[in-house]
Design a protein around this motif. Structure first.
Motif, PDB file in Angstrom:
ATOM      1  N   SER A 149     -31.552 110.615 -28.454  1.00 58.51           N
ATOM      2  CA  SER A 149     -31.072 111.025 -29.780  1.00 58.51           C
ATOM      3  C   SER A 149     -30.316 109.857 -30.409  1.00 58.51           C
ATOM      4  O   SER A 149     -30.324 108.741 -29.879  1.00 58.51           O
ATOM      5  N   ASP A 150     -29.630 110.162 -31.512  1.00 61.98           N
ATOM      6  CA  ASP A 150     -28.826 109.119 -32.156  1.00 61.98           C
ATOM      7  C   ASP A 150     -27.471 108.942 -31.467  1.00 61.98           C
ATOM      8  O   ASP A 150     -26.633 108.179 -31.933  1.00 61.98           O
ATOM      9  N   LYS A 151     -27.253 109.653 -30.365  1.00 60.41           N
ATOM     10  CA  LYS A 151     -26.057 109.449 -29.539  1.00 60.41           C
ATOM     11  C   LYS A 151     -26.430 108.610 -28.317  1.00 60.41           C
ATOM     12  O   LYS A 151     -27.607 108.530 -27.931  1.00 60.41           O
ATOM     13  N   ILE A 152     -25.421 108.015 -27.713  1.00 57.42           N
ATOM     14  CA  ILE A 152     -25.665 107.122 -26.580  1.00 57.42           C
ATOM     15  C   ILE A 152     -26.232 107.866 -25.375  1.00 57.42           C
ATOM     16  O   ILE A 152     -25.706 108.900 -24.972  1.00 57.42           O
ATOM     17  N   THR A 153     -27.311 107.332 -24.821  1.00 56.39           N
ATOM     18  CA  THR A 153     -27.758 107.691 -23.474  1.00 56.39           C
ATOM     19  C   THR A 153     -27.563 106.446 -22.619  1.00 56.39           C
ATOM     20  O   THR A 153     -28.101 105.381 -22.948  1.00 56.39           O
ATOM     21  N   ARG A 154     -26.781 106.547 -21.555  1.00 52.94           N
ATOM     22  CA  ARG A 154     -26.535 105.373 -20.703  1.00 52.94           C
ATOM     23  C   ARG A 154     -27.632 105.258 -19.652  1.00 52.94           C
ATOM     24  O   ARG A 154     -28.091 106.266 -19.094  1.00 52.94           O
ATOM     25  N   ALA A 155     -28.010 104.022 -19.397  1.00 54.78           N
ATOM     26  CA  ALA A 155     -29.163 103.795 -18.500  1.00 54.78           C
ATOM     27  C   ALA A 155     -28.944 102.547 -17.660  1.00 54.78           C
ATOM     28  O   ALA A 155     -28.205 101.637 -18.045  1.00 54.78           O
ATOM     29  N   TRP A 156     -29.620 102.533 -16.522  1.00 57.09           N
ATOM     30  CA  TRP A 156     -29.759 101.318 -15.714  1.00 57.09           C
ATOM     31  C   TRP A 156     -31.219 100.874 -15.759  1.00 57.09           C
ATOM     32  O   TRP A 156     -32.119 101.731 -15.808  1.00 57.09           O
ATOM     33  N   PRO A 157     -31.449  99.575 -15.678  1.00 55.12           N
ATOM     34  CA  PRO A 157     -32.832  99.131 -15.454  1.00 55.12           C
ATOM     35  C   PRO A 157     -33.194  99.344 -13.979  1.00 55.12           C
ATOM     36  O   PRO A 157     -32.365  99.131 -13.091  1.00 55.12           O
ATOM     37  N   GLN A 158     -34.400  99.767 -13.756  1.00 52.96           N
ATOM     38  CA  GLN A 158     -34.900  99.887 -12.372  1.00 52.96           C
ATOM     39  C   GLN A 158     -36.072  98.939 -12.192  1.00 52.96           C
ATOM     40  O   GLN A 158     -37.082  99.041 -12.904  1.00 52.96           O
ATOM     41  N   GLY A 159     -35.915  98.002 -11.259  1.00 46.43           N
ATOM     42  CA  GLY A 159     -36.987  97.070 -10.961  1.00 46.43           C
ATOM     43  C   GLY A 159     -37.519  97.315  -9.561  1.00 46.43           C
ATOM     44  O   GLY A 159     -37.460  98.434  -9.055  1.00 46.43           O
ATOM     45  N   LYS A 160     -38.034  96.242  -8.965  1.00 53.24           N
ATOM     46  CA  LYS A 160     -38.561  96.345  -7.595  1.00 53.24           C
ATOM     47  C   LYS A 160     -38.032  95.181  -6.771  1.00 53.24           C
ATOM     48  O   LYS A 160     -37.810  94.083  -7.301  1.00 53.24           O
ATOM     49  N   ASP A 161     -37.849  95.420  -5.482  1.00 60.68           N
ATOM     50  CA  ASP A 161     -37.466  94.309  -4.616  1.00 60.68           C
ATOM     51  C   ASP A 161     -38.721  93.566  -4.191  1.00 60.68           C
ATOM     52  O   ASP A 161     -39.836  93.892  -4.606  1.00 60.68           O
ATOM     53  N   LYS A 162     -38.567  92.563  -3.345  1.00 63.56           N
ATOM     54  CA  LYS A 162     -39.712  91.713  -3.002  1.00 63.56           C
ATOM     55  C   LYS A 162     -40.775  92.469  -2.218  1.00 63.56           C
ATOM     56  O   LYS A 162     -41.917  92.030  -2.121  1.00 63.56           O
ATOM     57  N   VAL A 196     -35.724  99.505  -7.121  1.00 61.08           N
ATOM     58  CA  VAL A 196     -34.294  99.217  -6.988  1.00 61.08           C
ATOM     59  C   VAL A 196     -33.626  99.447  -8.339  1.00 61.08           C
ATOM     60  O   VAL A 196     -34.030  98.850  -9.346  1.00 61.08           O
ATOM     61  N   ILE A 197     -32.630 100.325  -8.353  1.00 54.41           N
ATOM     62  CA  ILE A 197     -31.828 100.517  -9.574  1.00 54.41           C
ATOM     63  C   ILE A 197     -30.779  99.411  -9.606  1.00 54.41           C
ATOM     64  O   ILE A 197     -30.020  99.232  -8.649  1.00 54.41           O
ATOM     65  N   LYS A 198     -30.731  98.709 -10.724  1.00 51.89           N
ATOM     66  CA  LYS A 198     -29.925  97.476 -10.779  1.00 51.89           C
ATOM     67  C   LYS A 198     -28.480  97.757 -11.190  1.00 51.89           C
ATOM     68  O   LYS A 198     -27.928  97.118 -12.085  1.00 51.89           O
ATOM     69  N   LYS A 199     -27.865  98.691 -10.473  1.00 53.71           N
ATOM     70  CA  LYS A 199     -26.506  99.094 -10.844  1.00 53.71           C
ATOM     71  C   LYS A 199     -25.431  98.363 -10.052  1.00 53.71           C
ATOM     72  O   LYS A 199     -24.241  98.656 -10.216  1.00 53.71           O
ATOM     73  N   ASP A 200     -25.823  97.420  -9.193  1.00 48.94           N
ATOM     74  CA  ASP A 200     -24.808  96.643  -8.468  1.00 48.94           C
ATOM     75  C   ASP A 200     -24.151  95.616  -9.385  1.00 48.94           C
ATOM     76  O   ASP A 200     -23.154  95.002  -9.002  1.00 48.94           O
ATOM     77  N   GLU A 201     -24.745  95.390 -10.543  1.00 49.89           N
ATOM     78  CA  GLU A 201     -24.145  94.513 -11.551  1.00 49.89           C
ATOM     79  C   GLU A 201     -23.742  95.392 -12.739  1.00 49.89           C
ATOM     80  O   GLU A 201     -24.609  95.837 -13.502  1.00 49.89           O
ATOM     81  N   PRO A 202     -22.440  95.684 -12.895  1.00 51.68           N
ATOM     82  CA  PRO A 202     -22.022  96.593 -13.974  1.00 51.68           C
ATOM     83  C   PRO A 202     -22.466  96.144 -15.358  1.00 51.68           C
ATOM     84  O   PRO A 202     -22.667  96.976 -16.245  1.00 51.68           O
ATOM     85  N   ASN A 203     -22.622  94.843 -15.541  1.00 52.71           N
ATOM     86  CA  ASN A 203     -23.062  94.359 -16.854  1.00 52.71           C
ATOM     87  C   ASN A 203     -24.519  94.681 -17.145  1.00 52.71           C
ATOM     88  O   ASN A 203     -25.005  94.414 -18.252  1.00 52.71           O
ATOM     89  N   ASN A 204     -25.240  95.237 -16.188  1.00 55.67           N
ATOM     90  CA  ASN A 204     -26.620  95.665 -16.453  1.00 55.67           C
ATOM     91  C   ASN A 204     -26.685  97.023 -17.150  1.00 55.67           C
ATOM     92  O   ASN A 204     -27.780  97.494 -17.482  1.00 55.67           O
ATOM     93  N   LEU A 205     -25.527  97.654 -17.349  1.00 55.42           N
ATOM     94  CA  LEU A 205     -25.528  98.969 -18.006  1.00 55.42           C
ATOM     95  C   LEU A 205     -26.094  98.847 -19.422  1.00 55.42           C
ATOM     96  O   LEU A 205     -25.769  97.907 -20.161  1.00 55.42           O
ATOM     97  N   LEU A 206     -26.937  99.804 -19.781  1.00 56.99           N
ATOM     98  CA  LEU A 206     -27.613  99.802 -21.080  1.00 56.99           C
ATOM     99  C   LEU A 206     -27.269 101.074 -21.851  1.00 56.99           C
ATOM    100  O   LEU A 206     -26.866 102.085 -21.249  1.00 56.99           O
ATOM    101  N   ILE A 207     -27.448 101.009 -23.164  1.00 58.14           N
ATOM    102  CA  ILE A 207     -27.368 102.212 -23.992  1.00 58.14           C
ATOM    103  C   ILE A 207     -28.678 102.322 -24.769  1.00 58.14           C
ATOM    104  O   ILE A 207     -29.229 101.311 -25.214  1.00 58.14           O
ATOM    105  N   VAL A 208     -29.150 103.555 -24.885  1.00 61.42           N
ATOM    106  CA  VAL A 208     -30.463 103.790 -25.499  1.00 61.42           C
ATOM    107  C   VAL A 208     -30.312 104.861 -26.582  1.00 61.42           C
ATOM    108  O   VAL A 208     -29.562 105.830 -26.402  1.00 61.42           O
TER     109      VAL A 208
END
Ligand code: FES
Length: 217
Positions: A76-89, A94-106
């Motif tokens: 919606s037009d309100k914040i939804t907080r999200a993490w990026p999820q990638g893959k390991d080798k 892997v949810i990339k939440k070990d780095e707090p600066n990876n937090l996103l708003i959508v």
């Protein structure tokens, strides 16, 4: 949401490593160049700290669906907080939440409301994503109940316009929140690149180095 913290320890560590590498260079000048040649510094980040990159899926960062892929129908037009999820080798998610600066708003806005300087190539059907960390001193930004067309940083009243590239419209933040280009994928949201600039606490040069380092993870 207060459980996430700034990544100052990591930044400090990175600066320390940079100093250490500089020191190593100076030592090399004293005759140890050969000994150091070909020695590659160890990776400084893990799969859980890598910044969002192309192909990452955005997952909920809070609430009952935490860790599950975001559904565009929930946005919606309100914040939804999200993490990026990638893959390991090994290809494991892997949810990339070990780095707090990876937090996103959508957000999801009526398409016609999204204007420059938003990068419209990174927006689909009104869905747009940004870093969720204030560019002033690294607090989490939030909705602004008294002025709902803006978002607000609770620490020093920094204000951003999420329909216009999250440009700064009030308070002390020195620059806009970086935008994460996205596309819609199977009812969810997928990154099509990295943030448009460094998240809080990193210079352009550190950011580029981090993205290069991320390719080695
Ligand atoms: S940390 Fe956001 S305005 Fe200061």
């Amino acid at each position: 949401m207060t459980k996430y913290r700034r990544a100052d320890p990591e930044i400090s560590r990175r600066k320390f490593i940079n100093v250490a590498l500089g020191t190593a260079g100076a030592v090399g000048g004293l005759g140890l160049v050969t000994a150091l040649a070909g020695v590659r510094p160890p990776n400084r980040i893990t799969a859980g700290k890598v910044p969002a990159i192309e192909g990452d899926i955005l997952v909920y960062a809070e609430g009952s669906q935490s860790g599950q892929p975001i559904k565009t129908s929930d946005l919606s037009d309100k914040i939804t907080r999200a993490w990026p999820q990638g893959k390991d080798k090994d290809g494991k998610p892997v949810i990339k939440k070990d780095e707090p600066n990876n937090l996103l708003i959508v957000f999801k806005f009526p398409t016609a409301e999204i204007v420059a300087p938003t990068d419209l190539k990174g927006v689909q059907d009104g869905v747009v994503a940004y870093s969720g960390i204030c560019q002033h001193l690294g607090c989490q930004v939030g909705d602004n109940p008294s002025k709902p067309e803006t978002i607000l940083c609770p620490c020093h009243s920094g204000a951003y316009d999420p329909r216009a590239g999250c440009k700064v419209i009030g308070g002390p933040p020195p620059k806009p929140l970086p935008q994460l280009p996205i596309k819609l994928d199977a009812g969810g949201v997928m990154a099509t690149g990295s943030l448009s600039g460094p998240y809080f606490g990193l210079t352009e040069s550190d950011w580029k180095s981090l993205l290069e380092e991320a390719k080695t993870i």
